[in-house]
Design a protein around this motif. Structure first.
Motif, PDB file in Angstrom:
ATOM      1  N   PHE A 180       0.829  -1.208   0.000  1.00  0.00           N
ATOM      2  CA  PHE A 180       0.000   0.000   0.000  1.00  0.00           C
ATOM      3  C   PHE A 180       0.865   1.261   0.000  1.00  0.00           C
ATOM      4  O   PHE A 180       0.568   2.238  -0.691  1.00  0.00           O
ATOM      5  CB  PHE A 180      -0.916  -0.023   1.232  1.00  0.00           C
ATOM      6  CG  PHE A 180      -1.640   1.266   1.487  1.00  0.00           C
ATOM      7  CD1 PHE A 180      -2.672   1.678   0.665  1.00  0.00           C
ATOM      8  CD2 PHE A 180      -1.282   2.076   2.560  1.00  0.00           C
ATOM      9  CE1 PHE A 180      -3.343   2.875   0.905  1.00  0.00           C
ATOM     10  CE2 PHE A 180      -1.945   3.268   2.807  1.00  0.00           C
ATOM     11  CZ  PHE A 180      -2.974   3.667   1.973  1.00  0.00           C
ATOM     12  N   MET A 181       1.956   1.236   0.764  1.00  0.00           N
ATOM     13  CA  MET A 181       2.834   2.409   0.847  1.00  0.00           C
ATOM     14  C   MET A 181       3.589   2.659  -0.455  1.00  0.00           C
ATOM     15  O   MET A 181       4.131   3.739  -0.665  1.00  0.00           O
ATOM     16  CB  MET A 181       3.834   2.226   1.996  1.00  0.00           C
ATOM     17  CG  MET A 181       3.196   2.270   3.376  1.00  0.00           C
ATOM     18  SD  MET A 181       2.435   3.863   3.725  1.00  0.00           S
ATOM     19  CE  MET A 181       3.899   4.872   3.924  1.00  0.00           C
ATOM     20  N   SER A 182       3.611   1.663  -1.331  1.00  0.00           N
ATOM     21  CA  SER A 182       4.368   1.809  -2.582  1.00  0.00           C
ATOM     22  C   SER A 182       3.500   2.290  -3.742  1.00  0.00           C
ATOM     23  O   SER A 182       3.986   2.483  -4.846  1.00  0.00           O
ATOM     24  CB  SER A 182       4.995   0.460  -2.961  1.00  0.00           C
ATOM     25  OG  SER A 182       3.982  -0.442  -3.420  1.00  0.00           O
ATOM     26  N   PRO A 210      -5.950   4.826  -6.470  1.00  0.00           N
ATOM     27  CA  PRO A 210      -7.206   4.715  -5.711  1.00  0.00           C
ATOM     28  C   PRO A 210      -7.742   3.279  -5.675  1.00  0.00           C
ATOM     29  O   PRO A 210      -8.332   2.859  -4.681  1.00  0.00           O
ATOM     30  CB  PRO A 210      -8.163   5.641  -6.466  1.00  0.00           C
ATOM     31  CG  PRO A 210      -7.270   6.641  -7.134  1.00  0.00           C
ATOM     32  CD  PRO A 210      -6.039   5.872  -7.511  1.00  0.00           C
ATOM     33  N   MET A 211      -7.518   2.528  -6.743  1.00  0.00           N
ATOM     34  CA  MET A 211      -7.964   1.131  -6.755  1.00  0.00           C
ATOM     35  C   MET A 211      -7.218   0.323  -5.696  1.00  0.00           C
ATOM     36  O   MET A 211      -7.808  -0.508  -4.998  1.00  0.00           O
ATOM     37  CB  MET A 211      -7.725   0.500  -8.136  1.00  0.00           C
ATOM     38  CG  MET A 211      -8.859   0.671  -9.126  1.00  0.00           C
ATOM     39  SD  MET A 211     -10.486   0.167  -8.512  1.00  0.00           S
ATOM     40  CE  MET A 211     -10.214  -1.547  -8.103  1.00  0.00           C
ATOM     41  N   ASP A 212      -5.917   0.571  -5.580  1.00  0.00           N
ATOM     42  CA  ASP A 212      -5.139  -0.147  -4.564  1.00  0.00           C
ATOM     43  C   ASP A 212      -5.578   0.253  -3.155  1.00  0.00           C
ATOM     44  O   ASP A 212      -5.583  -0.573  -2.240  1.00  0.00           O
ATOM     45  CB  ASP A 212      -3.643   0.113  -4.750  1.00  0.00           C
ATOM     46  CG  ASP A 212      -3.081  -0.624  -5.964  1.00  0.00           C
ATOM     47  OD1 ASP A 212      -3.650  -1.669  -6.331  1.00  0.00           O
ATOM     48  OD2 ASP A 212      -2.090  -0.142  -6.545  1.00  0.00           O
ATOM     49  N   LEU A 213      -5.944   1.522  -2.984  1.00  0.00           N
ATOM     50  CA  LEU A 213      -6.467   1.968  -1.689  1.00  0.00           C
ATOM     51  C   LEU A 213      -7.762   1.219  -1.364  1.00  0.00           C
ATOM     52  O   LEU A 213      -7.960   0.744  -0.238  1.00  0.00           O
ATOM     53  CB  LEU A 213      -6.708   3.483  -1.723  1.00  0.00           C
ATOM     54  CG  LEU A 213      -7.410   4.121  -0.516  1.00  0.00           C
ATOM     55  CD1 LEU A 213      -6.698   3.799   0.789  1.00  0.00           C
ATOM     56  CD2 LEU A 213      -7.521   5.640  -0.703  1.00  0.00           C
ATOM     57  N   LYS A 214      -8.631   1.084  -2.355  1.00  0.00           N
ATOM     58  CA  LYS A 214      -9.888   0.348  -2.134  1.00  0.00           C
ATOM     59  C   LYS A 214      -9.615  -1.112  -1.785  1.00  0.00           C
ATOM     60  O   LYS A 214     -10.202  -1.658  -0.845  1.00  0.00           O
ATOM     61  CB  LYS A 214     -10.783   0.437  -3.382  1.00  0.00           C
ATOM     62  CG  LYS A 214     -11.460   1.787  -3.548  1.00  0.00           C
ATOM     63  CD  LYS A 214     -12.600   1.753  -4.546  1.00  0.00           C
ATOM     64  CE  LYS A 214     -12.140   1.994  -5.956  1.00  0.00           C
ATOM     65  NZ  LYS A 214     -13.281   2.265  -6.872  1.00  0.00           N
TER      66      LYS A 214
END
Length: 327
Positions: free
Chosen positions: A205-207, A211-215
């Motif tokens: 997540f930090m990389s 927005p899709m990865d956040l979801k």
């Protein structure tokens, strides 16, 4: 065949107390779990006579260190309505251990705050009574068996969160929400999930700033902690999730954020309500319909969540409740 345990505790007292502070079973008088404003309830509890009234800290310590000393329930048995002791232990583990089982990734502070707040809500007080102890047992039973709870409002910490106020921002076109500091005060103002409990997902997540990865990241946390998330769609702006939990009928709508401050800034250009993005586009048709149906039924809860990274504080994934309706 499992045998019914027998109550062998020497908990008898001299009946100097006035009724209803003790219960007589056979010829033995037992100190009753009660308080001045205790609620009427068909199940009662007897206690070790040396114990004072049970607040959260005392009961938690007993369950952790001397579980056999916890109160026992007593019920009236027909036809003559005599009292009978249930020798089984009402609680199998500390209250925080029940919460940890169901919410495996919350921080230690959040864990304790959930357990304490749940205790106080179930008991309608900081001191236990029979109705509250039984309510806690019913909640833990509903968690264990994934069945609806008779106390839905106390089964899910997201339903126990207060609504945080939204204040005017720096400009007339922006607003913000102050994020309370997460402390062991017993106040449950926010939920925090500990990245040390999901390091692989956190590092990925930090990389990424997608927005899709956040979801996907937030959906993973929710799923691992017992929520059922409606499949996130591929819309790449205004990330949000719609989800539920077994045990109650509420639907949650959570808009997702990343912050490096002690507050959430909510500029107008990041608000789908003011930018003309409809709900179906934002979360998909099925999730949008679930939100609308829940809103119609008065069963929608508006949340904000995401990552909070600040110097001098542990990285965290937070969830708060607000009143910024999407509809």
């Amino acid at each position: 065949m499992e045998t019914t345990p027998v109550f062998r505790k020497e908990w008898g007292v001299e009946p100097k107390l006035t009724l209803p502070a003790f219960i007589t079973i056979g010829d033995v008088h037992y100190k009753r779990v009660t308080r001045v404003d205790a609620r009427d309830y068909p199940i009662a509890y007897i206690q070790q006579p040396g114990h004072p009234a049970y607040d959260f800290d005392l009961l938690e310590a007993i369950l952790r260190h001397t579980p056999d000393e916890q109160p026992r329930s007593v019920i009236r048995v027909p036809p003559d309505n005599h009292w009978e002791i249930d020798a089984r232990l009402p609680f199998e583990k500390p209250l925080t251990a029940y919460v940890r089982e169901v919410f495996p990734e919350v921080t230690t502070v959040t864990l304790e705050n959930i357990a304490r707040r749940q205790f106080e809500l179930a008991n309608s007080s900081s001191i236990a009574d029979a109705a509250g102890l039984t309510a806690l047992r019913q909640i833990f039973h509903s968690w264990k068996n994934a069945v609806p709870s008779p106390h839905p409002q106390w089964t899910d910490p997201l339903l126990m969160l207060p609504v945080l106020p939204t204040s005017s921002g720096i400009t007339s076109a922006s607003r913000s929400i102050d994020l309370p500091i997460s402390t062991s005060t017993g106040r449950l103002d926010r939920l925090d999930f500990d990245p040390l409990r999901f390091p692989r997902e956190w590092n990925f997540f930090m990389s990424t700033y997608s927005p899709m990865d956040l979801k996907r990241f937030m959906a993973g946390i929710l799923t691992r902690n017992g929520y059922t998330v409606m499949e996130p769609n591929s819309f790449n702006s205004f990330p949000a999730l719609v989800f539920r939990r077994t045990g109650h009928e509420y639907v949650f709508f959570m808009s997702l954020h990343r912050t490096r401050m002690p507050k959430l800034s909510l500029p107008t250009h990041m608000n789908p309500n003011t930018t003309g993005i409809n709900l179906e586009t934002q979360v998909g048709d099925a999730a949008a319909q679930a939100v609308k149906d829940a809103h119609q039924a008065g069963k929608i809860i508006w949340l904000k969540g995401g990552s909070q990274i600040r110097p001098g504080y542990a990285d965290t994934v937070f969830i708060i409740r607000d009143d910024n309706a999407r509809l």
